[in-house]
Design an enzyme around this catalytic site. Structure first.
Site, PDB file in Angstrom:
ATOM      1  N   SER A 144     -11.636   3.310   7.295  1.00  0.00           N
ATOM      2  CA  SER A 144     -11.646   1.852   7.449  1.00  0.00           C
ATOM      3  C   SER A 144     -13.050   1.394   7.834  1.00  0.00           C
ATOM      4  O   SER A 144     -13.780   2.125   8.522  1.00  0.00           O
ATOM      5  CB  SER A 144     -10.682   1.440   8.560  1.00  0.00           C
ATOM      6  N   TYR A 158      -7.477   1.998  17.013  1.00  0.00           N
ATOM      7  CA  TYR A 158      -7.430   2.213  15.561  1.00  0.00           C
ATOM      8  C   TYR A 158      -8.835   2.521  15.016  1.00  0.00           C
ATOM      9  O   TYR A 158      -9.035   3.469  14.255  1.00  0.00           O
ATOM     10  CB  TYR A 158      -6.860   0.952  14.904  1.00  0.00           C
TER      11      TYR A 158
HETATM   12  P1  NAP Z   1       0.638  -0.267   4.955  1.00  0.00           P
HETATM   13  O1  NAP Z   1       0.885  -1.249   3.869  1.00  0.00           O
HETATM   14  O2  NAP Z   1       1.078  -0.587   6.341  1.00  0.00           O
HETATM   15  O3  NAP Z   1       1.283   1.140   4.503  1.00  0.00           O
HETATM   16  C1  NAP Z   1       1.203   2.250   5.345  1.00  0.00           C
HETATM   17  C2  NAP Z   1       1.800   3.454   4.649  1.00  0.00           C
HETATM   18  O4  NAP Z   1       1.646   4.589   5.513  1.00  0.00           O
HETATM   19  C3  NAP Z   1       3.280   3.301   4.378  1.00  0.00           C
HETATM   20  O5  NAP Z   1       3.591   3.891   3.137  1.00  0.00           O
HETATM   21  C4  NAP Z   1       3.919   4.100   5.529  1.00  0.00           C
HETATM   22  O6  NAP Z   1       5.183   4.657   5.185  1.00  0.00           O
HETATM   23  C5  NAP Z   1       2.917   5.214   5.672  1.00  0.00           C
HETATM   24  N1  NAP Z   1       2.978   5.882   6.969  1.00  0.00           N
HETATM   25  C6  NAP Z   1       2.742   5.365   8.199  1.00  0.00           C
HETATM   26  N2  NAP Z   1       2.906   6.316   9.136  1.00  0.00           N
HETATM   27  C7  NAP Z   1       3.253   7.457   8.483  1.00  0.00           C
HETATM   28  C8  NAP Z   1       3.567   8.776   8.904  1.00  0.00           C
HETATM   29  N3  NAP Z   1       3.531   9.128  10.201  1.00  0.00           N
HETATM   30  N4  NAP Z   1       3.903   9.687   7.966  1.00  0.00           N
HETATM   31  C9  NAP Z   1       3.933   9.351   6.646  1.00  0.00           C
HETATM   32  N5  NAP Z   1       3.651   8.120   6.196  1.00  0.00           N
HETATM   33  C10 NAP Z   1       3.315   7.179   7.106  1.00  0.00           C
HETATM   34  O7  NAP Z   1      -0.910   0.081   5.078  1.00  0.00           O
HETATM   35  P2  NAP Z   1      -2.121  -0.071   4.042  1.00  0.00           P
HETATM   36  O8  NAP Z   1      -2.790  -1.367   4.331  1.00  0.00           O
HETATM   37  O9  NAP Z   1      -1.689   0.241   2.662  1.00  0.00           O
HETATM   38  O10 NAP Z   1      -3.084   1.060   4.626  1.00  0.00           O
HETATM   39  C11 NAP Z   1      -3.270   2.324   3.988  1.00  0.00           C
HETATM   40  C12 NAP Z   1      -4.485   2.966   4.616  1.00  0.00           C
HETATM   41  O11 NAP Z   1      -5.613   2.112   4.436  1.00  0.00           O
HETATM   42  C13 NAP Z   1      -4.353   3.203   6.124  1.00  0.00           C
HETATM   43  O12 NAP Z   1      -4.918   4.439   6.472  1.00  0.00           O
HETATM   44  C14 NAP Z   1      -5.170   2.073   6.718  1.00  0.00           C
HETATM   45  O13 NAP Z   1      -5.689   2.395   7.977  1.00  0.00           O
HETATM   46  C15 NAP Z   1      -6.252   1.908   5.667  1.00  0.00           C
HETATM   47  N6  NAP Z   1      -6.878   0.582   5.716  1.00  0.00           N
HETATM   48  C16 NAP Z   1      -6.194  -0.544   5.397  1.00  0.00           C
HETATM   49  C17 NAP Z   1      -6.834  -1.778   5.472  1.00  0.00           C
HETATM   50  C18 NAP Z   1      -6.160  -3.075   5.129  1.00  0.00           C
HETATM   51  O14 NAP Z   1      -6.783  -4.122   5.303  1.00  0.00           O
HETATM   52  N7  NAP Z   1      -4.929  -3.068   4.640  1.00  0.00           N
HETATM   53  C19 NAP Z   1      -8.176  -1.842   5.891  1.00  0.00           C
HETATM   54  C20 NAP Z   1      -8.829  -0.661   6.209  1.00  0.00           C
HETATM   55  C21 NAP Z   1      -8.183   0.545   6.113  1.00  0.00           C
HETATM   56  P3  NAP Z   1       6.568   4.000   5.702  1.00  0.00           P
HETATM   57  O15 NAP Z   1       6.606   2.604   5.166  1.00  0.00           O
HETATM   58  O16 NAP Z   1       7.613   4.868   5.117  1.00  0.00           O
HETATM   59  O17 NAP Z   1       6.504   4.045   7.193  1.00  0.00           O
END
Ligand code: NAP
Length: 249
Positions: A144, A158
């Site tokens: 991130s 985080y």
């Molecule tokens: P999201 O929509 O909240 O999705 C999170 C995913 O991670 C879901 O599929 C969830 O599965 C899974 N997950 C969470 N805990 C888990 C565990 N213990 N074991 C297995 N699966 C788990 O998040 P996102 O925005 O797509 O983020 C994806 C990645 O990008 C993350 O690492 C996040 O830190 C990074 N990121 C996102 C942003 C942003 O703005 N969105 C910015 C910077 C970085 P379930 O639904 O089954 O729990």
């Protein structure tokens, strides 16, 4: 067993992970979807990918738990030889100042965001490393932009977890370069996914988008394209590197 190269994407039931899984399927990979709670989303995505003609399985596993990670990789072995690991699963908690973050919360964030990456990387090494009879592979860590900003007043826990992930990326890349494994990272900025609702502010991207030099939030597709590039031979001379998909932030 599929003849296609296998890509395992952790946390791929929703958001960036789900879009990445679809992009890998479109690019000819057999795909392992992983989820913790969202079974329906994962099964629906699996159906979509199977309908596209790609091999796909969906595996429930908490990737912060060592025995569940073992189970996840054994399931992936049934699909074929692992070529790509995307460490994407990640969580954040509600916005809070540092003094209000409990030790329990801090540990949980580190376990889900960093320990998961460490455990899955270990399993990938056993399958990909030429030292273990493998043919090499690629690992892409979804970090991130917070690793650089520190996320003050919001989620320092985080941000710290993503900083640790970046160090893991560098160390693993240097350690594994001579064993046929490249390790790189994508650092997304403000991306439209459900993650911001978990932080208590579903419209966070729109509130902050004017601060982004490109004046808009990013899409999961824009992150997935960077992940795919780092995972394929198109980036064959790149390891230990970071792509910031942040719109310039
Ligand atoms: P999201 O929509 O909240 O999705 C999170 C995913 O991670 C879901 O599929 C969830 O599965 C899974 N997950 C969470 N805990 C888990 C565990 N213990 N074991 C297995 N699966 C788990 O998040 P996102 O925005 O797509 O983020 C994806 C990645 O990008 C993350 O690492 C996040 O830190 C990074 N990121 C996102 C942003 C942003 O703005 N969105 C910015 C910077 C970085 P379930 O639904 O089954 O729990």
């Amino acid at each position: 067993m599929s003849n296609a190269k296998v890509a395992l994407i952790t946390g791929s039931s929703r958001g960036i992970g789900a879009t990445t899984a679809k992009l890998f399927a479109e690019s000819g990979y057999a795909v392992v979807i992983n989820y913790q709670h969202s079974r329906n989303d994962a099964e629906q995505l699996k159906q979509e990918i199977t309908d596209m003609g790609a091999a796909c399985i969906a595996v429930q596993a908490d990737v912060s738990n060592e025995s569940e990670v073992t189970k996840l990789f054994l399931a992936a072995d049934q699909l074929g030889e692992l070529s790509v690991l995307v460490n994407n699963a990640g969580i954040l908690d509600t916005q809070a100042r540092l003094e209000d973050i409990s030790a329990e919360r801090f540990k949980n964030i580190l376990e889900v965001n960093v320990l998961s990456c460490f455990l899955c990387t270990k399993e990938a090494i056993k399958r990909m490393s030429t030292n273990h009879g493998g043919v090499g592979g690629t690992i892409v860590n979804v970090s991130s932009g917070a690793a650089k900003t520190g996320s003050p007043n919001e989620y320092v826990d985080y941000a710290a977890s993503k900083g640790a992930m970046d160090t893991l990326t560098r160390g693993a890349a240097m350690e594994l370069a001579s064993e046929g494994i490249r390790v790189n990272s994508v650092r997304p900025g403000l991306i439209y996914t459900d993650m911001h609702a978990s932080g208590g502010e579903p419209n966070r991207v729109d509130r902050l988008k004017e601060k982004i030099p490109l004046k808009r939030g990013g899409t999961a597709q824009e992150v997935a394209e960077a992940v795919l590039w780092l995972a394929t031979d198109k980036s064959s001379f790149v390891t230990g590197s970071f792509i910031d998909t942040t719109g310039g932030l």
